[in-house]
Every structure is written in C-alpha cells, then in structure tokens.
Design a protein around this motif. Sequence first.
Motif, short mmCIF file in Angstrom:
data_model
loop_
_atom_site.label_atom_id
_atom_site.label_comp_id
_atom_site.label_asym_id
_atom_site.label_seq_id
_atom_site.Cartn_x
_atom_site.Cartn_y
_atom_site.Cartn_z
N MET A 1 -38.50 20.70 -41.41
CA MET A 1 -38.45 21.05 -42.83
C MET A 1 -37.01 21.06 -43.34
O MET A 1 -36.74 20.59 -44.45
N PHE A 2 -36.08 21.57 -42.53
CA PHE A 2 -34.68 21.57 -42.95
C PHE A 2 -34.18 20.14 -43.15
O PHE A 2 -33.42 19.86 -44.08
N GLN A 3 -34.60 19.25 -42.28
CA GLN A 3 -34.19 17.84 -42.40
C GLN A 3 -34.78 17.22 -43.67
O GLN A 3 -34.10 16.45 -44.37
N THR A 4 -36.03 17.58 -43.98
CA THR A 4 -36.65 17.12 -45.23
C THR A 4 -35.90 17.69 -46.44
O THR A 4 -35.67 16.99 -47.44
N MET A 5 -35.53 18.97 -46.35
CA MET A 5 -34.77 19.60 -47.43
C MET A 5 -33.45 18.87 -47.68
O MET A 5 -33.07 18.65 -48.84
N ALA A 6 -32.77 18.50 -46.60
CA ALA A 6 -31.48 17.82 -46.74
C ALA A 6 -31.65 16.48 -47.45
O ALA A 6 -30.83 16.10 -48.30
N GLY A 7 -32.72 15.75 -47.12
CA GLY A 7 -32.98 14.47 -47.78
C GLY A 7 -33.28 14.65 -49.25
O GLY A 7 -32.77 13.90 -50.10
N LEU A 8 -34.11 15.65 -49.58
CA LEU A 8 -34.43 15.92 -50.98
C LEU A 8 -33.20 16.37 -51.74
O LEU A 8 -32.95 15.93 -52.88
N SER A 9 -32.40 17.24 -51.13
CA SER A 9 -31.18 17.73 -51.77
C SER A 9 -30.25 16.57 -52.11
O SER A 9 -29.68 16.52 -53.22
N ALA A 10 -30.09 15.64 -51.19
CA ALA A 10 -29.20 14.49 -51.42
C ALA A 10 -29.68 13.66 -52.60
O ALA A 10 -28.88 13.19 -53.42
N ALA A 11 -31.01 13.49 -52.73
CA ALA A 11 -31.57 12.71 -53.84
C ALA A 11 -31.35 13.42 -55.17
O ALA A 11 -30.97 12.80 -56.18
N ILE A 12 -31.58 14.74 -55.20
CA ILE A 12 -31.38 15.52 -56.43
C ILE A 12 -29.91 15.50 -56.84
O ILE A 12 -29.57 15.30 -58.02
N ARG A 13 -29.03 15.67 -55.86
CA ARG A 13 -27.58 15.69 -56.15
C ARG A 13 -27.10 14.33 -56.66
O ARG A 13 -26.28 14.26 -57.59
N LYS A 14 -27.59 13.27 -56.04
CA LYS A 14 -27.20 11.92 -56.47
C LYS A 14 -27.62 11.67 -57.91
O LYS A 14 -26.84 11.14 -58.72
N ARG A 15 -28.83 12.09 -58.25
CA ARG A 15 -29.32 11.89 -59.61
C ARG A 15 -28.51 12.72 -60.61
O ARG A 15 -28.17 12.25 -61.70
N ARG A 16 -28.19 13.96 -60.22
CA ARG A 16 -27.41 14.81 -61.13
C ARG A 16 -26.03 14.19 -61.37
O ARG A 16 -25.50 14.23 -62.48
N LYS A 17 -25.45 13.64 -60.31
CA LYS A 17 -24.13 13.01 -60.47
C LYS A 17 -24.22 11.78 -61.36
O LYS A 17 -23.33 11.51 -62.17
N GLN A 18 -25.31 11.02 -61.23
CA GLN A 18 -25.51 9.84 -62.08
C GLN A 18 -25.59 10.23 -63.55
O GLN A 18 -25.16 9.49 -64.44
N HIS A 19 -26.12 11.42 -63.80
CA HIS A 19 -26.22 11.92 -65.18
C HIS A 19 -24.88 12.42 -65.69
O HIS A 19 -24.72 12.64 -66.89
N GLY A 20 -23.92 12.65 -64.77
CA GLY A 20 -22.58 13.00 -65.21
C GLY A 20 -22.15 14.42 -64.95
O GLY A 20 -21.16 14.88 -65.52
#
Length: 722
Positions: free
Chosen positions: A407-426
């Motif tokens: 689950m922690f590994q799944t969390m890390a993958g989801l976190s990376a996707a959310i962070r990447k999208r937030r950065k794309q938004h600026g």
Amino acid sequence: MEDKTKQLMDVFTSEAYKPMKIKELAILLGVPKEKREEFADILQGMVRDGRISVTNHGKYFAVKGGSYTNCEANQKVRGVFFASGRGFGFVKPSLSEGSENTEELPDIYIEAKHVKGAMHKDEVETVILYTGDKHPVGKITSIIKRANETVIGTLILKNSFGLVIPEHSRYLKDIFIPKEALKDAADRSKVWVRITDFGDEKKNPEGEILQVLGDSSDPRTDVDAMILAYDLPNAFPEEVLKEARSIPKSVSQSDLSGREDLRDQVIVTIDGEDAKDLDDGVSVTQLKNGTYELGVHIADVSHYVKEGSALDTEAKKRGNSVYFPDRVIPMLPKELSNEICSLNAGVDRLAMSCIMTVDSEGRITDHRIVESVIRVKRRMSYNEVTALLEDTADQSLKAECADLIPMFQTMAGLSAAIRKRRKQHGAIDFDFPEPKAVLDENGYPVDIYPYKRSVATDMIEDFMLAANETIANVAFWQNLPFLYRNHEAPAQDKMEEFVSFLGGFGIALHLQNEVHPKKLQQVLDATAHEAEGPLIHRVLLRCMKQARYGNECLGHFGLAMEHYTHFTSPIRRYPDLQIHRILKLGTDPDVSESSLGEIAAHCSATERKAAEAEREVMKYFKAVYMQSEIGRIHKGVISGVTNGGIFIELYNTVEGVIRLSSLSDHYVLDEAHYRLVGERTGRVFTLGQRVKVEVVDVDLALAQVIFGLVEEDKKRRKKEYM
C-alpha cells in the motif's frame, strides 16, 4: 550658518564627494572654530531628518531617500509608537486629526527627548515639528492608550527595592518595584510585572510582581515568559475541563448511527515521531482499471465539540494550537486532542471521510464525503515509511509492516501523479526547510537541524491538499456559506520590481495583465542549480502575500488552485472544525456570512500570532544552542542586508548577524539590488550569497547570534565583541 545646510547638501550630493569627518567638512566650508559646535548641531539635525547618515568612523554621507506628502509643520497626528531600543522611536500614523485623506502617511521620527514616557506600541498623539527628506520629525504630546499593562523581565534586587529589566529592549526604562511589591522574588529571577504607574520623562515606571516565572537561565522559564508576552492561553478554564472530562473515552454504539462503517479498510496515520494529536488517516487502493481510490479520513471533532458549548467557545478564542520545541498549547484539552478525537491505532474513532477516485494522471474524477467510523491499523512515522519505501528499514520493521508495504508503494505512485499534475498547473514550491530542535531531559537544546522533506511527507501533503481542494470545490459549486483559505496574487508593483530584478541576471519574465504562478515556478526551476538561485528564490518569496481565511473564495495563488480550504486538521485549527459543521448541515446550513467573516478574521489573526510566537521561541532555542558553538566556523547564506548588518542563515537554519561595525570598510545599502557595497574596497554582499562565518557571541536577551566573517582579522574582531 543658515545657508550651511544647502552648502552641505551640495557637497554631499557631488559625484566627487567622498565621506568626510566633521573637522574635514568644517575646513572645506570655512567654518571658524568658534562656530564648530553650531556646525555640529546642523549636521546632527540633517542626520535626524534622514537627509544624511554617518559611518561608524564619524564620516558623513548623503542618504538617497524618497519624498512624501500629507505632512506639514504643527500638524497633529495620531498613531502607534514603535521604540527603537536606543531611546528614540517612530510613530506609525493613522489618519491625521480632521483629515479625510486616506493616502498613507509616513512614519514620524521621535527623538529620545520627545518620547514623553511613551512605551513600545502605545497609541499616542504627535505634533510634527518640521519635515525632512526622509521622515517628518515630531514630538509626542499625549498618550492616548497604553499597549501593555504587564511586562516580563529580570529582577535585580537592591537594598530596599527592586528593578525589573524588561525582556524586550524596546521597553526603554527599567521598572521600579517597591519592597512591599517584591513578593519574595529572588535576585535574577524572571518575573511578570503589572505596571501601576507609567512614570514620565523623568520618572521610571513603577510596578508590582504578579508572578515569579523561575530561574532566568532556564529555557523553560523563557518559554513561560514568551507565552505570557504573546498573551497565549496556557490553561483551560475549569468549565471547559469539566466539559471535556464528561465526554466518553470510547465510541459507543449509539455514535455509529447513520455512519458508514470503514473499520475493515486498511487505514494508517503517518506523522512525526512526537505527534500526539493525530487528526488524519489515509488509505489507498489501486483498482483494476488503473485508477486509485484515495481515502482521507479526518477526526470528527464536531461530533464532540458542539457549537456554543464551553469547549467550542474556548476553541474559537484560541483559534489554533501553538507548537513549541518543548510543549504544545492545544486548541482543545488533551481529553479530546490526544484521546477520543485522536485517530489512535487499534480503537474505533469517528471520522469525516473524503473518498476520492483519482486517475493515473493525478486527476480527481469522482468523490464522496461521508460521516464514518474507522479503526486505524497502525500508526506510522514519516521516517519509518520513508525507510520502507527506500529499502533502508531494519528487518524488524520490514517484518512488522510486510502487509502494509504494497500500500505504501501504491501511495508513492499516486502521490507522484498528483504532484506532477499540480506542478503542471503551476503550483509554486519554495522548499525552505523547517527547523527542528532536539532537547535533553532538562529542556536544553542539544541539536538544531533542518527537518527535510521526504517521500512520506510529500505523500501526506499531496493527499491533504487533494482533500482540501475537493472539499472547497464542493462548497463553491453548492454555493455554501463557507470558510476558504485564500492566497492572493502578488501586488503588481512587487511583480514589476521582480521582473526588473530578474533582468539584471539576463532572465526575461513577461507579464501581461496578471502573473500566473506557473511562470514563477519556471523561474525557480530554471535557477535552482545556478549561483544566483538562492537570491532569486528569496526575493520572490518576499513578493508573496500572506495566506488568510475568508468567507469569499479568492483562490490560492501559491497552489494554483481556484478553490481551496482547510478541512484536514480540526483538532488544531478552528476553521477546519467549522467547515466540518457546515458539511454536515449540507445544502441548507444555518450559518451567516457575517459570523463566518468574523471567524475568518479572528482565526487569521490568531494564526499570525501563533506563527510569530513559534518563530520567536525557536529563535531563542537556537540562540541557547549556539552558545556551545562560539568560536566555531560554519557555512551559511546571506538571508538579509540592512544598514546595520548582514544576516546569515546557517545550514542548520540558525540565523545570526554580522554587524557592519565589525567590518573594516563602510558599506552602503543598495536596496534595489538587495546588497551592501563597500565604499573603499568595492566589496559586495548580496542576498543569497554563500559565506563562511565564525560564531563570535550570543546575546540571549535578544536571542541574537553574532557572527564574524572568517576573512576578517580575528584579533580585531574578537576585541570588538568581547
């Protein structure tokens, strides 16, 4: 002598002029010896006006100052007096008497002889004596309202009386304590004093000791003193404690009515090692179609703290919890904050759950908000989760958490996707580390270090931001009366100055009607590994406005979000608690916009006060710690430049100052370029520049660390400070 002022300004502003001493100036202008005293008075007046300044070696030079309007001689002005700690001070005006002009008035310089017994932050009436190039000069004519009736200080016992030296150097006079008001306080003890007579120009204030805080050399005593100084509520009223003790210590069957049962879900809390008020749990599963189900489960404090109750009234008054290195001043009593509301592992707890569906790109595609009952499977620390994800954990931890690692590994993958999208938004990410103090059993700091971000802290931040944004979107589109967390865009003039500043490095930033945070993050990314990066990042941070609460949605500039709120910490923030209540009431909440506006303003104020108190206490602990570092050399970065000194931040987050008087040259402040320039050598000290310094001294009374440049002559520097 009347024309000497103009002659002097002509000399000072000449391109060929080099700073001179008074004798040299007198010879240059042909001032006879019998007129030298009058000539010195003229120079002193020009310094007072702000037209000129004088170096530590007694050389005079012109000050490049601005101009101001709305001021004239004999004008009466009301305002707040800010003492300098050296006798004189400034009055920050409100509107002048009878004036309807809302244009900002300049600060008024008050000479020591014209302070009229005013104390720091007193509300006063001032009359302007005359105007100068930088500040009008005035005198205080009356004190309208005293800012403080109590003062913290150190008691010095005399034969038949005592003197209390105020903790804050801006309180200009010691306080006389008659023998009968000493309360058996010991010499050199720290005391809390009530002022019974404020005195005047010729007479010191008089007071009585209200409380003896303890030994002035004990850090815990100093924290007690700062809690009093910031008027923080250190004890709960008995009525509040009685109400807290009456709340059941466990979840009852009746509490479960109407709640979704999530006790079979794998939910964990991830916090710092020393956290006791656990208000957020998380769960993540990856579905067959590649999407994620993210659950953010927040303690349901509103179930126990009813609106209008004694608990609620006290929580609203406090606004938030306050965190110091040696203690916490909680918003709620420990019976709630550490027990029934805290999401402790292995026990049933009531929660508000925001369950989101997130696609592989980090986009939230669906959500539901439910009142729930949960049972946290395990309490984890940031360090433990990071070690498990980076495969650096010891074997015992790996064995204990074997079923949680996927689950922690799944969390890390989801976190990376959310962070990447937030950065794309600026979203803007400054990444300045927070300080952490390690204390021994007696409360003394034994280490200070930057608490660095990790994959685990990033995960929790990403999940909390996602929940907060989701809740804000729900409230906005349902048009609910609500409390938003707003962060407005920087002021246009600040951005224009920043664009000009970047131009000096050959960096082009094109602004149209408004700046988008994405452009600013691109600048941070482009300069992250460049020599000028630290300087640019600090200058941009100073352009940002302060986030605050509001009942109108203004968006969050730094996060690049149109709607944002605080939902995830109701144990320690009152706005989150109020938001939970609104969500429970649904589409027809019985909440007035005016009451929410009052809560927003009050909680913004308590948040600022708490942040300032936390900074000051941490600054004090840093100063105590740095006493053991005197004589040692550290690497640091210039964090500020002023007319009085160069501020250096070490890599352990401790900030101190190099006094300009300790340097061999006279340095002139170039405010536009955030630097000091040596008049003789041309040496430059710039914000963000890396330097090596020696810890020379520590002033505990001011919580100030004194540095010296390692390049400077050691013998001379030590002589200056010893």
